[in-house]
Design an enzyme around this catalytic site. Structure first.
Site, PDB file in Angstrom:
ATOM      1  N   ASP A 104       0.821  -1.211   0.000  1.00 20.88           N
ATOM      2  CA  ASP A 104       0.000   0.000   0.000  1.00 20.88           C
ATOM      3  C   ASP A 104       0.857   1.263   0.000  1.00 20.88           C
ATOM      4  OD1 ASP A 104       0.945  -0.434   2.588  1.00 20.88           O
ATOM      5  OD2 ASP A 104      -1.013  -0.367   3.554  1.00 20.88           O
ATOM      6  N   ASP A 107       6.735   4.151   3.701  1.00 20.04           N
ATOM      7  CA  ASP A 107       6.902   5.310   4.577  1.00 20.04           C
ATOM      8  C   ASP A 107       8.397   5.446   4.876  1.00 20.04           C
ATOM      9  OD1 ASP A 107       6.517   7.318   6.446  1.00 20.04           O
ATOM     10  OD2 ASP A 107       5.524   6.077   7.926  1.00 20.04           O
ATOM     11  N   LYS A 135       6.248   7.965   0.591  1.00 20.92           N
ATOM     12  CA  LYS A 135       6.528   9.272   1.221  1.00 20.92           C
ATOM     13  C   LYS A 135       8.035   9.477   1.166  1.00 20.92           C
ATOM     14  CE  LYS A 135       2.937   8.445   4.729  1.00 20.92           C
ATOM     15  NZ  LYS A 135       2.744   8.234   6.173  1.00 20.92           N
ATOM     16  N   PHE A 156       0.088  11.324   7.709  1.00 21.36           N
ATOM     17  CA  PHE A 156      -0.540  10.022   7.888  1.00 21.36           C
ATOM     18  C   PHE A 156      -1.847   9.980   7.099  1.00 21.36           C
ATOM     19  CE2 PHE A 156      -2.635   6.424   9.843  1.00 21.36           C
ATOM     20  CZ  PHE A 156      -1.576   5.541   9.999  1.00 21.36           C
ATOM     21  N   VAL A 157      -1.937   9.037   6.168  1.00 26.76           N
ATOM     22  CA  VAL A 157      -3.104   8.962   5.291  1.00 26.76           C
ATOM     23  C   VAL A 157      -3.888   7.673   5.524  1.00 26.76           C
ATOM     24  CG1 VAL A 157      -2.102  10.449   3.524  1.00 26.76           C
ATOM     25  CG2 VAL A 157      -1.704   7.974   3.408  1.00 26.76           C
ATOM     26  N   ARG A 169     -10.054   1.538   6.300  1.00 27.71           N
ATOM     27  CA  ARG A 169      -9.553   0.794   5.136  1.00 27.71           C
ATOM     28  C   ARG A 169     -10.554   0.825   3.997  1.00 27.71           C
ATOM     29  NH1 ARG A 169      -4.985  -2.066   6.801  1.00 27.71           N
ATOM     30  NH2 ARG A 169      -5.073  -2.970   8.878  1.00 27.71           N
TER      31      ARG A 169
END
Ligand code: IMP
Ligand code: MG
Length: 183
Positions: A104, A107, A135, A156-157, A169
């Protein structure tokens, strides 16, 4: 779940449904072309990659196989712990196989660099990475991402598989979680 259903829990949309599906189509075409004459095993990283896996594979025109792993690098909350644990391992043997990890989000990169090395150590013929979000400003280690959806700011997404404490989700768009939700 629509944006309206989450109200002020989120503050800014990062990717709409249309943007997500257009990007998935693009990625699927590239993966199709690259693996046309090779059998590819897509390894989805649970649970965040479920939507990406479902959409990516349905947009593809070549036969694929699917397997899943669950790893944990976060406790509950919004910070990566850097410690990766396997919660669910692959069902199949990947030695000699062309593996494409479907993730997904990248980070810090800690989870994926660990996972890629782990799958390579099992004797896979190739291990590439597809991630919908990355990111770049949060990177702690370099990970080569062959198939990238979007580079996004280090906020934060949630949505499209991405959770906050297991919620959001099923949000159909990807949006920045409002800071009041976790501070
Ligand atoms: P990394 O090891 O720091 O790259 O973190 C990777 C994992 O942390 C992802 O697979 C996600 O499950 C989770 N994660 C990182 N950033 C976010 C975010 O903004 N929202 C939701 N989950 C995230
Ligand atoms: Mg997660």
């Amino acid at each position: 779940m629509d944006l309206a259903a989450v109200g002020t829990d989120v503050e800014k949309v990062i990717a709409t449904e249309a943007e997500l599906s257009a990007k998935i189509l693009e990625l699927a075409a590239r993966v199709d072309a690259d693996y046309k004459d090779k059998q590819v095993l897509l390894v989805g990283v649970l649970k965040g990659a479920i939507m990406a896996m479902a959409d990516l594979t349905r947009a593809m025109q070549t036969h694929i196989e699917m397997d899943w792993m669950a790893v944990s690098s976060y406790g509950s909350g919004t910070k990566s712990s850097g410690v990766v644990r396997i919660l669910k391992d692959l069902d199949c043997d990947i030695s000699g196989r062309n593996v494409l990890i479907v993730e997904d989000i990248v980070d810090t990169g800690l989870t994926l660099s660990w996972l890629k090395a782990n799958l390579e150590s099992r004797g896979a013929k190739s291990v590439e990475i597809c991630t919908i979000f990355r990111k770049p400003e949060a990177a702690k280690v370099e990970v080569h991402v062959k198939y990238l959806g979007f580079d996004i700011p280090p906020a934060f997404v949630v949505g499209y598989g991405l959770d906050f404490n297991e919620k959001y989700r099923n949000l159909s768009v990807v949006a920045v979680l409002s800071p009041h939700m976790y501070s």
